[in-house]
Write an enzyme that holds these catalytic residues in place. Sequence first.
Site, PDB file in Angstrom:
ATOM      1  N   ASP A  54      48.714  30.491  -1.965  1.00 55.02           N
ATOM      2  CA  ASP A  54      49.604  30.178  -3.093  1.00 55.02           C
ATOM      3  C   ASP A  54      51.051  30.001  -2.665  1.00 55.02           C
ATOM      4  O   ASP A  54      51.771  29.208  -3.259  1.00 55.02           O
ATOM      5  CB  ASP A  54      49.486  31.242  -4.186  1.00 55.02           C
ATOM      6  CG  ASP A  54      49.708  32.668  -3.667  1.00 55.02           C
ATOM      7  OD1 ASP A  54      49.726  32.867  -2.437  1.00 55.02           O
ATOM      8  OD2 ASP A  54      49.863  33.559  -4.503  1.00 55.02           O
ATOM      9  N   ASP A 445      53.784  43.529  -1.673  1.00 48.11           N
ATOM     10  CA  ASP A 445      52.369  43.723  -2.045  1.00 48.11           C
ATOM     11  C   ASP A 445      51.551  44.616  -1.113  1.00 48.11           C
ATOM     12  O   ASP A 445      50.651  45.311  -1.575  1.00 48.11           O
ATOM     13  CB  ASP A 445      51.622  42.380  -2.174  1.00 48.11           C
ATOM     14  CG  ASP A 445      52.138  41.549  -3.325  1.00 48.11           C
ATOM     15  OD1 ASP A 445      52.766  42.122  -4.243  1.00 48.11           O
ATOM     16  OD2 ASP A 445      51.932  40.331  -3.310  1.00 48.11           O
TER      17      ASP A 445
END
Length: 737
Positions: A54, A445
């Site tokens: 992404d 993350d």
Amino acid sequence: MLGRSLLGLLLTALPLLTSAATSWKQVKLGGGGGFVPGIVFSTKTKGVAYARTDIGGLYKLNSDDSWTPLLDWAGNDKWHNWGVDALALDPTNSNKVYIAVGMYTNSWDPNNGSILASSDGGSTWTEYPLSFKVGGNMPGRTLFFGARSGNGLWKSTNSGATWTKVTNFPSTGTYVQDASNEYTADKVGLAFVTFDASSSSSGSATKRIFVGVANVNTTSIYYTEDGGSTWAAVPGQPTTNNLPHKGVISPSEGLLYVTFNNNAGPYDGTIGSIQKYNIAAKTWTDITPVSGSDLYFGFGGLAVDLQKPGTIMVAALNSWWPDGQIFRSTNSGASWSPLWSWASYPTMNRYYKYDVSLAPWIGVTATDDTKQIGWMMEALVIDPFDSNHWLYGTGLTIYGGHDLLQWDTTHNITLKSLADGIEETAVLGLISPPTGPQLLSAVGDVGGFSHSSLTTAPSTPFNTPLYGTTPDIDWAGQAPTNLVRIGSDASSTSRQVALSTNSGATWNEDYGAATGIAGGKVAISAAGDVVLWATSSNGVMVSRYTNAFTAVSSLPSSGVAIASDKVTDSTFYAASGNKFYVSTDFGVTFAAKSATLGSSSTANDITVNVKVTGDVWVSTDAGLYHTTNSGTSFTTITGFGATWSISTGAPKTTGGYPSVFVIGTYNSVVGVYRSDDQGSTWTRLDDAAHGFGSGSANVICGDQRTWGRVYVGTNGRGIFYGDESGSSTSTVSHIFT
Ligand SMILES: *[C@@H]1O[C@H](CO)[C@@H](O)[C@H](O)[C@H]1NC(C)=O
Ligand SMILES: *[C@@H]1O[C@H](CO)[C@@H](O)[C@H](O)[C@H]1NC(C)=O
Ligand SMILES: *[C@@H]1O[C@H](CO)[C@@H](O)[C@H](O)[C@H]1NC(C)=O
């Protein structure tokens, strides 16, 4: 090109720029660190596969299961090329690859999307601009040439060079995930475009094409039987409050399988179904594996085994607890078996052996939140030439294996992390203290890592406390085994400041920090006893000896860059707007200096000469500034416009002035630069093969031990390290032409 040449001519009066050959390599995490929304195998050539991400570009599979990045050339002007929203291979030539790129469709990304086309397996690319935006990092993920945002279906008849809208295609998709904010209010658009290769002879245009559109409560699957001249709704289709995600044809069965989900994904989905369509009979059958309260997820990834007609697999989207789920059927969906089931609750039968040997830290992350199988599973594929070989993408990595047929015999496979070479972390901070591991990272993350080896995957992320995102990390100048890192989760029950006294091997929560405060930037004093914290929404705070953090009222409450002096324990620096501040009382109070940072309106970063108190560099939106007297006066470094991350590193000569590394705009060119002479001359370090994407999003760190070694942390392509490779050519203009 013309513009660049003209620019070169203008440069001769500006400071000397040299271009040194730097050898760039990747700091190895061993795979992943982010979402892999798409994996495509060639049906033409055995072993050819590509994976798209992404925000971190595109990768090609190697025969040893590792992956090679294909878009590292993208620099600051092409950063949006790392958002790969769709991927397609020419079914007759696996070297012909097409991707749709673009990061966001919102107003904050001004760029239109592009189609990148390669005819040599991804080695070189031609870019064809589109007249609308493409969103690789948006909700829902479309497939090649079905556009988002209500832009409909587009067609190219010249290998991607030009595109025309298919104006008679009946629907552009009305579904929006959540109209209340701009990011989720964009129309998801077209979900899939699936060609039925069996509908025409090889080499001629495909006659039958199915298109899934993000519509709910109405028709969502359309088809053509005449290569796109006319389109119609597929008859008899279910119209529910779910939207189609993936449509995959099983040619020898004459079936189209479709996964449905009540949300766009990739994070959501609480109900859905799997439907199969018999193309000849024009009939639909619901083949959803579970029902009732067992159906608390929708479906995303969908794979058929081209070698074994009737063998299909689907991925739940999303079973957040206790783990993701994958189902397999060998009878066209009449019955299914799962990858795990409940034994006697809460014990699970996991029908696999978990193997994360290529990226051991993933095991720590996955075990901590119980999710080994994963989440955001939109990409699921079975190798068209090898029924044992399968891959699927998750929000964290790629898993798969080479013994899939054992699912049907012993019902126990090896589930292996198979993303070696895919490095897609968003890196937020890097340090290279003079002792201990040469590099430690603060990462989005997946927390952050102590990189005791640059070429071996770490065995664990920073743990106890485990922070999902680590916005920053710092080391104490005179006690360099003392470190501080911060977390970004204000809702966490753990304090979002952690301290280590052993170079990051173990950590303790800083009991001076209150829960509910998070994010920002952090600095630790030279002796390691004071932590200065520019929080994301509670202003700048300071704590000594882990006493409670208190507000630093003499600094602005936001937009402040901070740094510790690395020699004098009481001294900290801050900058905001065009003002520079110094504290000599352990960060309790700061005084603004009368000398300013020119016309700057944003101070971006501060770095210090680690050997000399008061020798400080500041980067801003308007330049690069240097002081050797604690900000009493500044030198403006000639040639720089906007500069972002800056760092000092080991000097070229023992005892000499440190190298200074800058990500910024020098003579109007955004790049990575190094100076060995206090900013008089600069060497450009990025090159045609290593562009590092968005300059303003990257972080840089000079190695404190090895001259010339520099670490660049990217927003989606992990960490690179560069070493001076010797040959240095003096150039003023030709590198710009
Ligand atoms: C994107 O394309 C549209 C339509 O052609 C055009 O109006 C717009 O200026 C383009 N935007 C950029 C940033 O090039
Ligand atoms: C679809 O229909 C369901 C059930 O009637 C309704 O709750 C839902 O709001 C509808 N969705 C849209 C987007 O119209
Ligand atoms: C599958 O095999 C692994 C490794 O041998 C084992 O740990 C696991 O318990 C097995 N699963 C089941 C459900 O028996």
